[in-house]
Design a protein around this motif. Structure first.
Motif: not given
Length: 540
Positions: A15-19, A23-28, A43-45
């Motif tokens: 429950g720390i991050i959302e899908e 996706q955003e992290a994988l794209e960049s 800064g997501f985690v």
């Protein structure tokens, strides 16, 4: 056997991050970048959250490498290149079992590689990326017996290896400067990280001469000259990425002291959005640099990030339809699309001479590295009055103090009044480490600082110190700024010899945020501490 699950799924299950964040992290994500690093960067985690989830979900223990007694014999089992490339370090061996600290214990390829190459059963434990890099630099370098064996040898190979190690450590620790300090009986190696100097290594005095000679050879300096200061530049690759190094050599009582400034190109090419301007200041500043002409000054002491702001501004303005020319001393970052001129006083190419020639080159935008004398100030001001946008830096304590400083430079007041468009004053403050950040209620003294500026805060934040930040409570730096826009009212005050106090009161009425205000807002947001802001911003 570790259950093979993906990091993104683990963090999502916790429950720390959302899908959409995954996706955003994988794209960049760059091809050789780990997902965990991208999530932390964005800064997501935090690193602490990553470790806690991995520890809990996979049942893999976390170790603090700063306090762990790493066995020097174990280090040799895994090569340094492999350790850096895969962010891991062997720390202990028990029979057929090799304990390896990893920043990503779900990197099954590395675990399988280690199994095959070493023949050991691999038992992973978790450590932060920062700790692993520190451990690799400290233990592999200490264990580098080839340096010690050749200590008295005239062969220069150990010096080459040693300088490479120092540079590698500097880049990995994200230090801005490396200091090689000769003492009476030893040589200290110190790194400036987040604006603070720390001694990382001590070398025997016998290394001193070969070390200095190696740096001089790399920077094309005179090896035989040891009585005069020398400056040079090195372009090299560290860990397969290009870095620019500025070298300064100063003769001292115990030999030549070397300071290597590491110029981080990724920093230079940041955008204005990355500079930490708050919304009001960002809007004002963008409007200033988008004007076709005028003089814009960035002020602050040495090391306050003025160059980064200048380059980010030029980066924004750097399009095909404008001619941008700079005159700098030295040219810190070489940027495509800019025509950059290097000052060379020994042959008479000064700021003022360079600037005069630039103006015959039909520029739209001119950047002068620094206004140091009245001649340069006058040419820059006249250039801005003849339809050029001129950007430069000046050493003053505040944005408003820039006005009398220009008057003191013997420039005609009417020229200053009609040319100056705006001034940005800035300082760098350390950011609170996100892994050990905690809130606390304000003391009466702290409340007073906020009340004085008409602000209210119930809780502020501090870092308690952890392994990620080497127990400092801080990690990374950010800028605090004030932006003074020179409008007709201020021009009238300047022409009528109005006091700077008058200008200040008027700017305040117009809603200008001073350094202290911007700092306090960033304290309220939990980005930095009150101590840091008070250290760099003057309290009225």
């Amino acid at each position: 056997m570790i259950k093979r699950k993906r990091l993104g799924d683990l963090l999502k299950d916790a429950g720390i991050i959302e899908e959409n964040q995954i996706q955003e992290a994988l794209e960049s994500k760059m091809p050789d970048q780990k997902l965990g690093d991208v999530l932390v960067e964005k800064g997501f985690v935090t690193e602490k959250q990553l470790i806690e989830v991995l520890e809990f979900q996979l049942g893999i223990p976390h170790v603090s490498l700063f306090h762990f007694p790493i066995d020097p014999h174990v280090i040799t089992i895994v090569s340094k290149d492999f350790a850096i490339r895969n962010l891991l370090v062997p720390i202990q061996r028990k029979g057929e079992e090799l304990t390896v600290a990893m920043s990503d214990p779900m990197d099954y390829f590395s675990i399988d590689d280690l199994k095959i190459s070493t023949g050991f059963i691999i038992s992973p434990v978790i450590a932060t990326k920062h700790e692993i890099l520190q451990a690799v630099n400290r233990h592999y370098n200490l264990n580098d017996s080839s340096l010690v064996e050749n200590e008295e040898d005239t062969d220069e190979a150990p010096a080459i290896k040693l300088v490479d190690q120092l540079l590698q450590a500097g880049v990995q620790l994200k230090s801005s400067d490396i200091h090689i300090d000769p003492q009476e009986s030893r040589v200290l190696i110190r790194y400036r990280i987040d604006g603070v100097l720390r001694t990382e290594r001590t070398l025997p005095k016998s290394f001193q001469n070969s070390l200095i000679a190696r740096v001089k050879i790399m920077a094309n300096l005179n090896i035989t000259e040891n009585r005069l200061p020398q400056d040079g530049r090195i372009k090299t690759n560290v860990d397969r990425s290009p870095v620019d190094l500025r070298i300064s050599i100063l003769p001292t009582v115990y030999g030549e002291k070397i300071v290597i400034r590491i110029l981080d190109l990724s920093n230079a090419l940041s955008s204005i959005e990355d500079l930490g301007f708050n919304k009001i200041n960002a809007q004002k500043y963008k409007q200033l640099i988008e004007q076709p002409s005028g003089l814009i000054l960035i002020t602050g002491p040495t090391g306050s990030g003025k160059s980064s702001t200048l380059y980010a501004s030029l980066n924004r303005l750097n399009t095909d339809d404008v001619n941008i020319i700079t005159v700098e001393d030295p040219v810190e970052y070489q940027i495509e699309g800019l025509n950059q001129v290097q000052v060379n006083t020994s042959i008479g190419l000064t700021f003022s001479k360079g600037l005069r020639s630039i103006l015959r080159q039909d520029p739209n935008i001119v950047m002068v590295g620094e206004i140091r004398d009245s001649e340069t100030a006058e040419i820059a001001i006249r250039a801005s009055l003849t339809g050029h946008l001129v950007l430069s830096t000046l050493h003053t304590n505040s944005a408003i103090a820039t006005i009398p400083r220009l008057f003191d430079m013997d420039v005609e007041p009417y020229l200053v009044v009609s040319s100056l468009s705006g001034v940005v004053a800035q300082r760098l403050v350390r950011k609170i480490c996100r892994d050990c950040r905690h809130s606390h209620a304000l003391t009466e003294m702290e409340k007073k600082h906020f009340q004085k500026r008409g602000m209210k805060a119930d809780t502020i934040y501090k870092g308690s110190g952890c392994d990620s930040c080497q127990n400092t409570g801080y990690r990374g730096r950010m800028a605090i700024q004030e932006v003074l826009v020179i409008d007709d009212e201020i021009r009238t005050m300047m022409m009528n010899n109005g006091s700077m106090d008058q200008v200040r009161r008027y700017a305040l009425k117009q809603g200008m945020l001073f350094l202290l205000d911007d700092g306090l807002l960033k304290v309220k947001q939990g980005l930095t501490t009150l101590e840091e802001v008070l250290r760099v911003a003057k309290v009225d």
